[in-house]
Scaffold this active site. Sequence first.
Site, PDB file in Angstrom:
ATOM      1  N   ARG A 169       0.824  -1.221   0.000  1.00 50.58           N
ATOM      2  CA  ARG A 169       0.000   0.000   0.000  1.00 50.58           C
ATOM      3  C   ARG A 169       0.853   1.264   0.000  1.00 50.58           C
ATOM      4  O   ARG A 169       0.486   2.278   0.603  1.00 50.58           O
ATOM      5  CB  ARG A 169      -0.971   0.036   1.201  1.00 50.58           C
ATOM      6  CG  ARG A 169      -1.979  -1.093   1.265  1.00 50.58           C
ATOM      7  CD  ARG A 169      -2.986  -1.023   0.111  1.00 50.58           C
ATOM      8  NE  ARG A 169      -4.092  -1.952   0.283  1.00 50.58           N
ATOM      9  CZ  ARG A 169      -4.068  -3.208  -0.150  1.00 50.58           C
ATOM     10  NH1 ARG A 169      -3.018  -3.686  -0.783  1.00 50.58           N
ATOM     11  NH2 ARG A 169      -5.130  -3.982   0.031  1.00 50.58           N
ATOM     12  N   SER A 243     -10.576  -0.300   3.119  1.00 54.36           N
ATOM     13  CA  SER A 243      -9.849  -0.412   4.394  1.00 54.36           C
ATOM     14  C   SER A 243      -9.370   0.975   4.816  1.00 54.36           C
ATOM     15  O   SER A 243      -8.689   1.647   4.040  1.00 54.36           O
ATOM     16  CB  SER A 243      -8.633  -1.314   4.239  1.00 54.36           C
ATOM     17  OG  SER A 243      -9.004  -2.603   3.813  1.00 54.36           O
ATOM     18  N   GLU A 339      -4.507   3.918   5.864  1.00 56.33           N
ATOM     19  CA  GLU A 339      -4.290   3.673   4.431  1.00 56.33           C
ATOM     20  C   GLU A 339      -4.867   4.841   3.623  1.00 56.33           C
ATOM     21  O   GLU A 339      -4.329   5.237   2.595  1.00 56.33           O
ATOM     22  CB  GLU A 339      -4.986   2.361   4.004  1.00 56.33           C
ATOM     23  CG  GLU A 339      -4.851   2.123   2.504  1.00 56.33           C
ATOM     24  CD  GLU A 339      -5.710   0.992   1.961  1.00 56.33           C
ATOM     25  OE1 GLU A 339      -5.581  -0.138   2.460  1.00 56.33           O
ATOM     26  OE2 GLU A 339      -6.486   1.258   1.023  1.00 56.33           O
TER      27      GLU A 339
HETATM   28  P1  FAD Z   1      -8.295   8.895  -5.371  1.00 54.90           P
HETATM   29  O1  FAD Z   1      -9.021   8.574  -4.110  1.00 54.90           O
HETATM   30  O2  FAD Z   1      -8.908   9.926  -6.271  1.00 54.90           O
HETATM   31  O3  FAD Z   1      -6.807   9.365  -5.013  1.00 54.90           O
HETATM   32  C1  FAD Z   1      -6.019   8.630  -4.102  1.00 54.90           C
HETATM   33  C2  FAD Z   1      -4.662   9.374  -3.944  1.00 54.90           C
HETATM   34  O4  FAD Z   1      -3.955   9.364  -5.165  1.00 54.90           O
HETATM   35  C3  FAD Z   1      -4.806  10.859  -3.593  1.00 54.90           C
HETATM   36  O5  FAD Z   1      -3.718  11.224  -2.776  1.00 54.90           O
HETATM   37  C4  FAD Z   1      -4.738  11.563  -4.948  1.00 54.90           C
HETATM   38  O6  FAD Z   1      -4.279  12.898  -4.837  1.00 54.90           O
HETATM   39  C5  FAD Z   1      -3.744  10.692  -5.667  1.00 54.90           C
HETATM   40  N1  FAD Z   1      -3.967  10.577  -7.125  1.00 54.90           N
HETATM   41  C6  FAD Z   1      -5.076  10.107  -7.731  1.00 54.90           C
HETATM   42  N2  FAD Z   1      -4.897  10.080  -9.070  1.00 54.90           N
HETATM   43  C7  FAD Z   1      -3.635  10.515  -9.288  1.00 54.90           C
HETATM   44  C8  FAD Z   1      -2.854  10.732 -10.454  1.00 54.90           C
HETATM   45  N3  FAD Z   1      -3.325  10.447 -11.672  1.00 54.90           N
HETATM   46  N4  FAD Z   1      -1.594  11.225 -10.320  1.00 54.90           N
HETATM   47  C9  FAD Z   1      -1.097  11.502  -9.092  1.00 54.90           C
HETATM   48  N5  FAD Z   1      -1.792  11.350  -7.954  1.00 54.90           N
HETATM   49  C10 FAD Z   1      -3.051  10.857  -8.050  1.00 54.90           C
HETATM   50  N6  FAD Z   1      -7.516  -0.506  -2.450  1.00 54.90           N
HETATM   51  C11 FAD Z   1      -6.729  -1.616  -2.570  1.00 54.90           C
HETATM   52  O7  FAD Z   1      -5.501  -1.504  -2.714  1.00 54.90           O
HETATM   53  N7  FAD Z   1      -7.261  -2.871  -2.516  1.00 54.90           N
HETATM   54  C12 FAD Z   1      -8.578  -3.081  -2.353  1.00 54.90           C
HETATM   55  O8  FAD Z   1      -9.024  -4.225  -2.301  1.00 54.90           O
HETATM   56  C13 FAD Z   1      -9.434  -1.936  -2.227  1.00 54.90           C
HETATM   57  N8  FAD Z   1     -10.763  -2.103  -2.024  1.00 54.90           N
HETATM   58  C14 FAD Z   1     -11.566  -1.021  -1.895  1.00 54.90           C
HETATM   59  C15 FAD Z   1     -12.945  -1.219  -1.719  1.00 54.90           C
HETATM   60  C16 FAD Z   1     -13.802  -0.144  -1.600  1.00 54.90           C
HETATM   61  C17 FAD Z   1     -15.280  -0.380  -1.402  1.00 54.90           C
HETATM   62  C18 FAD Z   1     -13.280   1.186  -1.679  1.00 54.90           C
HETATM   63  C19 FAD Z   1     -14.205   2.370  -1.592  1.00 54.90           C
HETATM   64  C20 FAD Z   1     -11.917   1.401  -1.851  1.00 54.90           C
HETATM   65  C21 FAD Z   1     -11.046   0.295  -1.961  1.00 54.90           C
HETATM   66  N9  FAD Z   1      -9.659   0.450  -2.130  1.00 54.90           N
HETATM   67  C22 FAD Z   1      -8.846  -0.649  -2.279  1.00 54.90           C
HETATM   68  C23 FAD Z   1      -9.057   1.808  -2.169  1.00 54.90           C
HETATM   69  C24 FAD Z   1      -9.152   2.506  -3.552  1.00 54.90           C
HETATM   70  O9  FAD Z   1     -10.091   1.883  -4.367  1.00 54.90           O
HETATM   71  C25 FAD Z   1      -7.792   2.492  -4.264  1.00 54.90           C
HETATM   72  O10 FAD Z   1      -6.800   3.105  -3.466  1.00 54.90           O
HETATM   73  C26 FAD Z   1      -7.854   3.210  -5.619  1.00 54.90           C
HETATM   74  O11 FAD Z   1      -6.661   3.000  -6.341  1.00 54.90           O
HETATM   75  C27 FAD Z   1      -8.084   4.712  -5.487  1.00 54.90           C
HETATM   76  O12 FAD Z   1      -8.285   5.228  -6.780  1.00 54.90           O
HETATM   77  P2  FAD Z   1      -8.968   6.633  -7.001  1.00 54.90           P
HETATM   78  O13 FAD Z   1      -8.884   6.960  -8.442  1.00 54.90           O
HETATM   79  O14 FAD Z   1     -10.306   6.659  -6.402  1.00 54.90           O
HETATM   80  O15 FAD Z   1      -7.962   7.571  -6.171  1.00 54.90           O
HETATM   81  N1  EPU Z   2     -11.397 -10.048  10.196  1.00 54.22           N
HETATM   82  C1  EPU Z   2     -12.036 -10.071  11.411  1.00 54.22           C
HETATM   83  N2  EPU Z   2     -13.004  -9.126  11.637  1.00 54.22           N
HETATM   84  C2  EPU Z   2     -13.347  -8.196  10.714  1.00 54.22           C
HETATM   85  C3  EPU Z   2     -12.682  -8.181   9.479  1.00 54.22           C
HETATM   86  C4  EPU Z   2     -11.698  -9.130   9.236  1.00 54.22           C
HETATM   87  O1  EPU Z   2     -11.759 -10.895  12.271  1.00 54.22           O
HETATM   88  O2  EPU Z   2     -14.242  -7.402  10.984  1.00 54.22           O
HETATM   89  C5  EPU Z   2     -10.404 -11.105   9.911  1.00 54.22           C
HETATM   90  C6  EPU Z   2     -10.977 -12.099   8.883  1.00 54.22           C
HETATM   91  O3  EPU Z   2     -11.687 -13.099   9.525  1.00 54.22           O
HETATM   92  C7  EPU Z   2      -9.746 -12.613   8.207  1.00 54.22           C
HETATM   93  C8  EPU Z   2      -8.769 -11.427   8.289  1.00 54.22           C
HETATM   94  O4  EPU Z   2      -9.284 -10.536   9.271  1.00 54.22           O
HETATM   95  O5  EPU Z   2      -9.224 -13.683   8.919  1.00 54.22           O
HETATM   96  C9  EPU Z   2      -8.568 -10.703   6.968  1.00 54.22           C
HETATM   97  O6  EPU Z   2      -9.804 -10.193   6.502  1.00 54.22           O
HETATM   98  P1  EPU Z   2     -10.124  -9.980   4.938  1.00 54.22           P
HETATM   99  O7  EPU Z   2      -9.811 -11.214   4.189  1.00 54.22           O
HETATM  100  O8  EPU Z   2     -11.486  -9.413   4.837  1.00 54.22           O
HETATM  101  O9  EPU Z   2      -9.054  -8.942   4.451  1.00 54.22           O
HETATM  102  P2  EPU Z   2      -8.427  -7.643   5.126  1.00 54.22           P
HETATM  103  O10 EPU Z   2      -7.061  -7.986   5.603  1.00 54.22           O
HETATM  104  O11 EPU Z   2      -9.362  -7.030   6.103  1.00 54.22           O
HETATM  105  C10 EPU Z   2      -7.213  -6.865   2.962  1.00 54.22           C
HETATM  106  C11 EPU Z   2      -7.023  -5.579   2.225  1.00 54.22           C
HETATM  107  C12 EPU Z   2      -8.211  -5.321   1.329  1.00 54.22           C
HETATM  108  C13 EPU Z   2      -8.310  -6.455   0.314  1.00 54.22           C
HETATM  109  C14 EPU Z   2      -8.488  -7.763   1.064  1.00 54.22           C
HETATM  110  C15 EPU Z   2      -8.453  -8.957   0.139  1.00 54.22           C
HETATM  111  C16 EPU Z   2      -5.614  -4.132   3.552  1.00 54.22           C
HETATM  112  C17 EPU Z   2      -5.542  -2.963   4.462  1.00 54.22           C
HETATM  113  N3  EPU Z   2      -6.835  -4.489   3.150  1.00 54.22           N
HETATM  114  O12 EPU Z   2      -8.321  -6.688   3.829  1.00 54.22           O
HETATM  115  O13 EPU Z   2      -7.974  -4.110   0.625  1.00 54.22           O
HETATM  116  O14 EPU Z   2      -9.395  -6.258  -0.560  1.00 54.22           O
HETATM  117  O15 EPU Z   2      -7.419  -7.931   2.024  1.00 54.22           O
HETATM  118  O16 EPU Z   2      -7.167  -9.141  -0.335  1.00 54.22           O
HETATM  119  O17 EPU Z   2      -4.589  -4.716   3.215  1.00 54.22           O
HETATM  120  C18 EPU Z   2      -8.276  -1.737   0.773  1.00 54.22           C
HETATM  121  O18 EPU Z   2      -7.044  -1.659   0.741  1.00 54.22           O
HETATM  122  O19 EPU Z   2      -9.026  -0.740   0.783  1.00 54.22           O
HETATM  123  C19 EPU Z   2      -8.892  -3.067   0.772  1.00 54.22           C
HETATM  124  C20 EPU Z   2     -10.205  -3.251   0.842  1.00 54.22           C
END
Ligand code: FAD
Ligand code: EPU
Length: 343
Positions: A169, A243, A339
Amino acid sequence: MQIQENISLKNYNSFGLDVNAKYFSVFTDIPSLAELLETGRHPFTTERSRRLLILGGGSNMLLTNDFNGLVIKNNIPGIRKTAEDEQHVYVTVGAGENWHETVMHCIDMGWGGLENLALIPGNTGASPMQNIGAYGVEIKDHFYQLEAWDIEDKKTVIFTAAECEFGYRESVFKGRLKNRFVITSVSFRLDKNPAFHITYGAIREELERQGVQDLSIRAIADAVISIRRSKLPDPAVIGNAGSFFKNPEIPASQFEELKSVYPEIVGYPLPGAMVKLAAGWLIEKAGWKGYREGDAGCHAKQALVLVNYGNASGHEILKLSDKISESVREKFGVHLQKEVNVV
Ligand code: FAD
Ligand code: EPU
């Protein structure tokens, strides 16, 4: 190039936070980005970190105040194959392309590598910012290079994977070079004969549940989509940014101490005698899962996700996050790092 004034950002961030941008503009190519940054009317770049906000899909941001500067929304389009060899295709994607649509396009073309990252919100241009990851894959695994506009030196610069300094991240753009570069396109190296990544337990179980016989990149994406829909709140329904905190990395010795007190604690071994803890587990055990204070809350199905039930302010969500991290620190002696980008 049009600059709008006093624009609400409510529809431009996945928390649905209603703050105003003093100035707001959308760009779709590099010349208009350069022109926008050079505009003589507003010296936006003189104090760049405070006055300029680069916006993608707004899905990893917590907006805590009205933004008294210029918000530039990156809408640069385009997905094209730029080269290929026997095993790989090289694909260059405009920063403004929606990430999930990019993943699905690659799957439609039979190009493997990004399928485990299906349904992550946001734009492709932001994907290197924190080296997005899910279900055992990070973009660094298939990243080739990116192009970015250097705000200070006013030119396009190419960054290789090594130069992006990707971590969990993390990247150089989230750290040392924050606010200096606008990413304009990202190139990936994808596989014609992809290796399938289904080591993440939940994917295997979901594939079995769906009765999948012939494994394919599409079947993996479908499994990931189904798991994500069952766990994570849809920002269109409940505001959130995924997250809120990173999963903390601690020394294996500290993990063993915690395990002696909490035998069911969740941790994954890392190289270098470190362990990655599940922050969601820590937050749940500290009693926050499902907690709500006004419209700010800790999601009932995933404690790592903080939510806006409607009219919470960024400050209220930030205050709740501080309380959560303080209580996790007191109970477990573990520091939670955010994050989400707080603006
Ligand atoms: P923004 O929120 O618009 O920007 C994020 C940052 O990047 C800001 O600091 C912004 O200034 C900068 N930025 C954006 N675009 C540019 C650019 N072109 N050039 C320079 N800087 C820029 N993330 C994960 O890693 N794994 C996940 O599984 C995951 N699951 C998610 C689930 C949900 C429901 C949500 C809401 C978010 C999740 N995220 C996850 C976080 C998010 O989706 C990612 O970080 C995504 O890449 C953000 O993209 P964005 O375009 O919305 O960025
Ligand atoms: N868990 C709990 N309680 C909760 C949530 C999770 O006990 O309320 C436990 C689950 O049971 C599991 C473990 O935590 O054993 C991990 O949970 P999960 O698989 O849901 O993944 P996570 O670690 O919470 C991470 C990433 C997600 C990504 C998923 C799948 C980070 C900070 N988050 O979540 O990324 O989608 O794994 O790979 O690394 C994001 O970055 O925004 C994001 C959603």
